[in-house]
Design a protein around this motif. Structure first.
Motif, PDB file in Angstrom:
ATOM      1  N   ASP A  42     -44.309  -5.347  10.195  1.00  0.00           N
ATOM      2  CA  ASP A  42     -44.302  -4.259   9.218  1.00  0.00           C
ATOM      3  C   ASP A  42     -45.188  -4.644   8.042  1.00  0.00           C
ATOM      4  N   MET A  43     -46.481  -4.542   8.297  1.00  0.00           N
ATOM      5  CA  MET A  43     -47.529  -4.762   7.316  1.00  0.00           C
ATOM      6  C   MET A  43     -48.595  -3.717   7.628  1.00  0.00           C
ATOM      7  N   CYS A  44     -49.631  -3.623   6.857  1.00  0.00           N
ATOM      8  CA  CYS A  44     -50.627  -2.578   7.085  1.00  0.00           C
ATOM      9  C   CYS A  44     -51.465  -2.849   8.331  1.00  0.00           C
ATOM     10  N   ASN A  45     -51.642  -1.825   9.161  1.00  0.00           N
ATOM     11  CA  ASN A  45     -52.597  -1.834  10.285  1.00  0.00           C
ATOM     12  C   ASN A  45     -52.384  -2.978  11.271  1.00  0.00           C
ATOM     13  N   THR A  46     -51.150  -3.370  11.497  1.00  0.00           N
ATOM     14  CA  THR A  46     -50.902  -4.546  12.338  1.00  0.00           C
ATOM     15  C   THR A  46     -51.215  -4.308  13.812  1.00  0.00           C
ATOM     16  N   CYS A  47     -51.192  -3.055  14.271  1.00  0.00           N
ATOM     17  CA  CYS A  47     -51.545  -2.798  15.673  1.00  0.00           C
ATOM     18  C   CYS A  47     -52.976  -3.228  15.965  1.00  0.00           C
ATOM     19  N   SER A  48     -53.872  -3.099  14.993  1.00  0.00           N
ATOM     20  CA  SER A  48     -55.253  -3.526  15.173  1.00  0.00           C
ATOM     21  C   SER A  48     -55.447  -4.995  14.819  1.00  0.00           C
TER      22      SER A  48
END
Length: 344
Positions: free
Chosen positions: A276-282
């Motif tokens: 749960d941080m920004c843009n972690t899927c990428s």
């Protein structure tokens, strides 16, 4: 994915350890964690440990508040449940800050790409807007060099003695015993790219380990920017505004070589993970390819973490958990790395 599935491991009479990493930006969220655990009736064992038994399943949970990198490794290398909360730092990695740091959470003591204060679990290439990142009040004295003074900026064009320019690629994974690489296609069935905002066609790893710069058909995958349309160097960077800003590879982002990973991928055994941080899927799914993975598709306020924790402890399914946190903030995805995309 529309069907409801049971959460793996929700078995009566078993015990599960959940490690919550409150990283940079989330260090002062501990009261919210305590409130969440108290709300469902968890019992505090010590300053950083709580226990909860689900009254329906009888399953016992031990919740830990991780304080350092060694505890993070302990979670990742065991059959545990890991939760990362805080800044993504554009994919550079995780950072803890001391409790006495003021709530502005300024980091004045991180200087290099390979700084010991950074816990690197990122992808092989990282893009970030240095102009924004290295500025007073943020990572004030950080610069895209290593501790030996070498530039960490990747080449902008072919023919550089340091190697080829960076390239865009689909984030791929494999299942044990299957030689095929599969695209990570999350809840909304969108294949994840490492640099989706680069405007460059993504490489498919089923065509080889990396694109070949000597093959004219492969040049379209490389991210190059040998010249600038405007005088980027007229902008100044650094804490006193006296450093020349590095040229971007695309937009405002410069791609850098990170140092080696601080974790051994072959030792990873965790069962579940929330990023749960920004843009972690990428940013991070090149490294974290195990079990059930919840990640963020865009920027996240990270405020869904405790809704996730509460729903999980209450025995909700993955689909139900996703719906709860997605209703709170529409940034979340989840994926099961034990299955092929069509089996999700």
């Amino acid at each position: 994915m529309s069907q409801t599935v049971n959460v793996e491991g929700q078995v009566s009479g078993t015990e599960e350890h959940i490690y919550i990493m409150l990283l940079h930006f989330s260090r002062f969220d501990k009261p919210d964690l305590i409130d969440t655990l108290q709300e469902i009736g968890a019992q505090q064992v010590d300053d950083n440990t709580w226990e909860y038994t689900n009254p329906v399943s009888g399953k016992n949970y031990v919740v830990h508040n991780a304080q350092d990198f060694d505890t993070m490794k302990q979670c990742l290398y065991g059959e545990n449940h890991c939760m990362f909360k805080g800044h993504s730092n554009y994919g550079i990695g995780g950072v803890f800050i001391p409790d006495y740091t003021n709530k502005r959470q300024v980091l004045d003591n991180i200087l290099y790409i390979d700084d010991d204060l950074i816990f690197n679990y990122s992808s092989p290439m990282v893009s970030l807007p240095v102009y924004y990142f290295a500025r007073p009040g943020h990572w004030t004295y950080w610069w895209p060099i290593d501790s030996y003074g070498n530039s960490g900026i990747m080449p902008y064009d072919f023919g550089d003695p340091r190697g080829d320019p960076p390239y865009n690629y689909y984030i791929m994974y494999q299942i044990s015993g299957d030689p095929t690489y599969y695209k990570v296609e999350t809840v909304r069935n969108s294949a994840r790219e490492r640099f989706p905002d680069s405007g460059t066609e993504p490489w498919d790893f089923n065509d080889g380990p990396a694109p070949d710069s000597t093959n004219p058909d492969h040049l379209k995958y490389f991210i190059t920017n040998p010249t600038l349309d405007y005088d980027w160097r007229s902008r100044k960077c650094g804490p006193t505004g006296n450093l020349e800003c590095p040229q971007p590879h695309f937009g405002r982002k410069t791609i850098i070589f990170p140092r080696e990973l601080d974790i051994d991928i072959d030792k990873l055994k965790y069962k579940r993970i929330l990023l749960d941080m920004c843009n972690t899927c990428s940013y991070y799914l090149t490294t974290f390819q195990r079990g059930i993975t919840f990640c963020t598709a865009t920027n996240s306020s990270t405020t869904g973490s405790y809704l996730y924790l509460k729903a999980y402890l209450e025995g909700k399914s993955d689909q139900e958990i996703w719906e709860i946190i997605q209703d709170h903030e529409q940034v979340y995805e989840y994926f099961d790395f034990n299955k092929r995309p069509l089996e999700q």
